[in-house]
Design an enzyme around this catalytic site. Structure first.
Site, PDB file in Angstrom:
ATOM      1  N   LYS A 154       0.884  -1.163   0.000  1.00  0.00           N
ATOM      2  CA  LYS A 154       0.000   0.000   0.000  1.00  0.00           C
ATOM      3  C   LYS A 154       0.922   1.212   0.000  1.00  0.00           C
ATOM      4  CE  LYS A 154      -1.427   3.341   2.518  1.00  0.00           C
ATOM      5  NZ  LYS A 154      -1.647   4.222   1.423  1.00  0.00           N
ATOM      6  N   GLU A 228      10.248   1.197  10.111  1.00  0.00           N
ATOM      7  CA  GLU A 228      11.275   2.214   9.825  1.00  0.00           C
ATOM      8  C   GLU A 228      10.574   3.556   9.953  1.00  0.00           C
ATOM      9  OE1 GLU A 228      14.324   1.407   9.366  1.00  0.00           O
ATOM     10  OE2 GLU A 228      14.461  -0.477   8.275  1.00  0.00           O
ATOM     11  N   CYS A 262      14.059  10.768   6.264  1.00  0.00           N
ATOM     12  CA  CYS A 262      14.097  10.325   7.662  1.00  0.00           C
ATOM     13  C   CYS A 262      15.512  10.448   8.202  1.00  0.00           C
ATOM     14  CB  CYS A 262      13.614   8.882   7.746  1.00  0.00           C
ATOM     15  SG  CYS A 262      14.413   7.820   6.555  1.00  0.00           S
TER      16      CYS A 262
HETATM   17  P1  NAP Z   1       2.800   8.538   7.173  1.00  0.00           P
HETATM   18  O1  NAP Z   1       1.708   9.507   7.200  1.00  0.00           O
HETATM   19  O2  NAP Z   1       3.009   7.648   8.319  1.00  0.00           O
HETATM   20  O3  NAP Z   1       2.598   7.702   5.825  1.00  0.00           O
HETATM   21  C1  NAP Z   1       3.381   6.569   5.530  1.00  0.00           C
HETATM   22  C2  NAP Z   1       2.472   5.485   5.029  1.00  0.00           C
HETATM   23  O4  NAP Z   1       1.636   5.054   6.118  1.00  0.00           O
HETATM   24  C3  NAP Z   1       1.530   5.944   3.923  1.00  0.00           C
HETATM   25  O5  NAP Z   1       1.370   4.908   2.989  1.00  0.00           O
HETATM   26  C4  NAP Z   1       0.244   6.203   4.678  1.00  0.00           C
HETATM   27  O6  NAP Z   1      -0.912   6.110   3.875  1.00  0.00           O
HETATM   28  C5  NAP Z   1       0.271   5.101   5.699  1.00  0.00           C
HETATM   29  N1  NAP Z   1      -0.567   5.335   6.874  1.00  0.00           N
HETATM   30  C6  NAP Z   1      -1.002   6.509   7.369  1.00  0.00           C
HETATM   31  N2  NAP Z   1      -1.744   6.298   8.480  1.00  0.00           N
HETATM   32  C7  NAP Z   1      -1.781   4.957   8.682  1.00  0.00           C
HETATM   33  C8  NAP Z   1      -2.376   4.112   9.658  1.00  0.00           C
HETATM   34  N3  NAP Z   1      -3.091   4.595  10.670  1.00  0.00           N
HETATM   35  N4  NAP Z   1      -2.192   2.771   9.561  1.00  0.00           N
HETATM   36  C9  NAP Z   1      -1.463   2.245   8.574  1.00  0.00           C
HETATM   37  N5  NAP Z   1      -0.887   3.005   7.596  1.00  0.00           N
HETATM   38  C10 NAP Z   1      -1.027   4.330   7.668  1.00  0.00           C
HETATM   39  O7  NAP Z   1       4.201   9.211   6.951  1.00  0.00           O
HETATM   40  P2  NAP Z   1       4.543  10.392   5.986  1.00  0.00           P
HETATM   41  O8  NAP Z   1       4.264  11.650   6.672  1.00  0.00           O
HETATM   42  O9  NAP Z   1       3.932  10.179   4.670  1.00  0.00           O
HETATM   43  O10 NAP Z   1       6.123  10.125   5.815  1.00  0.00           O
HETATM   44  C11 NAP Z   1       7.050  10.774   6.539  1.00  0.00           C
HETATM   45  C12 NAP Z   1       7.494   9.992   7.768  1.00  0.00           C
HETATM   46  O11 NAP Z   1       8.095   8.770   7.369  1.00  0.00           O
HETATM   47  C13 NAP Z   1       8.555  10.743   8.518  1.00  0.00           C
HETATM   48  O12 NAP Z   1       8.389  10.619   9.889  1.00  0.00           O
HETATM   49  C14 NAP Z   1       9.825  10.062   8.067  1.00  0.00           C
HETATM   50  O13 NAP Z   1      10.910  10.259   8.916  1.00  0.00           O
HETATM   51  C15 NAP Z   1       9.383   8.658   7.965  1.00  0.00           C
HETATM   52  N6  NAP Z   1      10.281   7.890   7.098  1.00  0.00           N
HETATM   53  C16 NAP Z   1      11.090   6.957   7.681  1.00  0.00           C
HETATM   54  C17 NAP Z   1      11.996   6.236   6.910  1.00  0.00           C
HETATM   55  C18 NAP Z   1      12.892   5.198   7.533  1.00  0.00           C
HETATM   56  O14 NAP Z   1      13.417   4.373   6.819  1.00  0.00           O
HETATM   57  N7  NAP Z   1      13.091   5.198   8.828  1.00  0.00           N
HETATM   58  C19 NAP Z   1      12.057   6.462   5.526  1.00  0.00           C
HETATM   59  C20 NAP Z   1      11.213   7.423   4.968  1.00  0.00           C
HETATM   60  C21 NAP Z   1      10.318   8.119   5.776  1.00  0.00           C
HETATM   61  P3  NAP Z   1      -1.614   7.428   3.266  1.00  0.00           P
HETATM   62  O15 NAP Z   1      -0.618   8.071   2.393  1.00  0.00           O
HETATM   63  O16 NAP Z   1      -2.774   6.861   2.552  1.00  0.00           O
HETATM   64  O17 NAP Z   1      -1.976   8.273   4.453  1.00  0.00           O
END
Ligand code: NAP
Length: 460
Positions: A154, A228, A262
């Site tokens: 997803k 992650e 990240c």
């Molecule tokens: P996000 O809102 O958590 O979205 C990431 C994914 O999770 C999307 O596919 C999102 O779907 C989905 N999602 C959202 N709410 C969910 C829920 N309640 N249950 C299951 N899935 C859910 O994160 P973001 O704001 O897009 O991305 C940025 C974050 O990711 C930052 O904190 C960044 O540091 C972190 N990140 C970490 C890494 C690593 O390797 N450690 C790498 C890249 C990014 P939708 O788009 O449909 O909401």
């Protein structure tokens, strides 16, 4: 929730998609589960050949794939091309080394013969973020395809066309139907899928909130999970650092991917002896960065991935300033169309500032002056996150000693935290658990089955 491609340069809606219904998702899981029964019996050579084909296709279509990344989430085109090449390298890496990593490991028990055999576990479900649409998928899918698992992803709702294109690439490379499935669905529905008995493991890259939601479902249904999550990497500058090189890397570490990494360097911590020099040179260099259209070659910083992302970071900066921080560069949204944020440097951040412990996902650096090495380590560790971190020093033995004391999953000496196929990636604390990439990345969703051979003796 709407699934749309919106160009963050001007916020025009380019294309809209209907979410998949529950029944379409259910059929897709059925297909992935039945493909697993065939895929798990294929040879490593077959899996490796197909992964190599996929990597080749990605390289051939680099410009087209990269242009869609830039259109959907605003990454500079040149960096999007770099992401495609890195993703292809990851596919090749597991194609080349997977069989060796998964070979039987012979044990030496006190009696008899024993070995560990690596066997697949089934359908895996990955939830991926928008910031590296191809790289995130490559590092999850490649090792697991070599193991013999099948993959459902997803992808983030703001990169639907990247998600669809990835699935098409798998088909074109010759992978069977159901081996890799793209699920067009919102994040809210993702966690519900975890309870499906046919899903055997889940992985999420994204925010802590999403990670906690998915992992709590995984816990409830006794499934393995890998997370992650976010980071707030410290970038420590010691008094014996090469300051000019540290400044160059500091800018790259903060600004790469428009600051939406990240593993971006987010907190710059300089010891007193070099703090003034570092801060002046760093701020001057940040001030010279050109904000603009990510498709143009002379742009240094593109838009944030969406209007929501730009509003969020502007709100955090605003709150940080109200809480006592000072912006010595930038501090606001760029006026005019598009989701742009000024390149910003904040000083005077204190632990009582409401933003002190938050992740800043955009072109916003925070700077801290500390008295010595120990104070730098203490400040670096004063974070809910534990993803990566950097230490700049000419004394490598000293750098390693400091690295030992950092509470993070990765530490880089004289470089911002970075990634490549053969280095493990992952964090501790609020940054999640488990590892991707390298040999460690093939170790997460595999059954390490003990096979013990005994001589036929009497039980009594
Ligand atoms: P996000 O809102 O958590 O979205 C990431 C994914 O999770 C999307 O596919 C999102 O779907 C989905 N999602 C959202 N709410 C969910 C829920 N309640 N249950 C299951 N899935 C859910 O994160 P973001 O704001 O897009 O991305 C940025 C974050 O990711 C930052 O904190 C960044 O540091 C972190 N990140 C970490 C890494 C690593 O390797 N450690 C790498 C890249 C990014 P939708 O788009 O449909 O909401």
């Amino acid at each position: 929730m709407s699934i749309q491609t919106v160009n963050p340069v001007n916020n025009n809606v380019i294309k809209s998609f209907e979410e998949m219904t529950d029944s379409v998702v259910d059929k897709a899981v059925t297909q992935a589960a039945s493909t697993f029964e065939i895929w798990k019996k294929t040879s490593y050579k077959h899996r490796s050949d197909l992964l190599h084909k996929l990597a080749k296709l990605m390289r051939e279509k680099k410009e087209t794939l990269a242009t869609m990344i830039t259109l959907e989430m605003g990454k500079l085109l040149v960096q999007a091309e770099g992401e495609i090449l890195l993703s292809a390298d990851i596919l090749d890496y597991y194609a080349d080394h997977g069989e060796k990593f998964l070979a039987d490991k012979h044990l030496h028990p006190t009696h008899g013969e024993a070995l560990i055999r690596y066997t697949p576990i089934g359908v895996l479900f990955g939830v991926e973020p928008w910031n590296f649409p191809y790289y995130q998928v490559a590092r999850f899918a490649a090792p697991n395809i070599m193991i013999g698992n099948t993959i459902m992803v997803k992808h983030a709702s703001i990169v639907p066309q990247c998600g669809i294109m990835i699935e098409e690439l798998f088909k074109e490379a010759g992978f069977p139907k159901g081996l890799y499935t793209n699920l067009l669905m919102s994040g809210k529905r993702a966690s519900a899928l975890v309870s499906d008995k046919r899903i055997k493991g889940v992985s999420l890259t994204g925010s802590e909130v999403a990670g906690a939601s998915l992992a709590s479902e995984a816990g409830k249904y006794l499934k393995k999970s890998v997370l992650e999550l976010g980071g707030s990497d410290a970038f420590i500058i010691l008094e014996d650092a090469d300051i000019d090189k540290a400044v160059d890397w500091a800018v790259v570490g903060r600004i790469n991917n428009n600051g939406e990494c990240c593993i971006a360097s987010k907190r710059f911590i300089a010891v007193d002896a070099v703090a003034d020099e570092f801060l002046k040179k760093f701020t001057d260099k940040m001030a010279r960065l050109k904000i603009g259209d990510p498709m143009h070659k002379d742009t240094d910083v593109g838009p944030l991935s969406s209007e929501a992302a730009a509003n969020q970071i502007a709100e955090q900066v605003d709150r940080a300033i109200k809480g006592g921080a000072k912006a010595i560069l930038g501090g606001k949204r760029v006026e005019g169309e598009g989701s742009f944020m000024q390149v910003t440097v904040l000083i005077d951040m204190k632990p009582d500032n409401p933003v002190y412990y938050e992740e800043l996902f955009g072109p916003v650096a925070t700077f801290y002056r500390v008295k010595d090495e120990q104070a730098a380590i203490d400040l670096a560790n004063d974070s809910p996150f534990g993803l990566g971190g950097s230490i700049f020093t000419k004394d490598i033995a000293r750098g390693k000693r400091v690295a030992d004391q950092m509470d993070t999953g990765m530490v880089f000496i004289n470089h911002p935290t970075w990634t490549q196929a053969d280095l493990p990636f992952g964090g501790t604390k609020g940054s999640g658990y488990g590892r991707e990439l390298s040999e460690l990345g093939i170790d997460e969703f595999v059954n390490k089955k003990l096979i013990r051979v005994s001589g036929l003796t009497d039980p009594f």
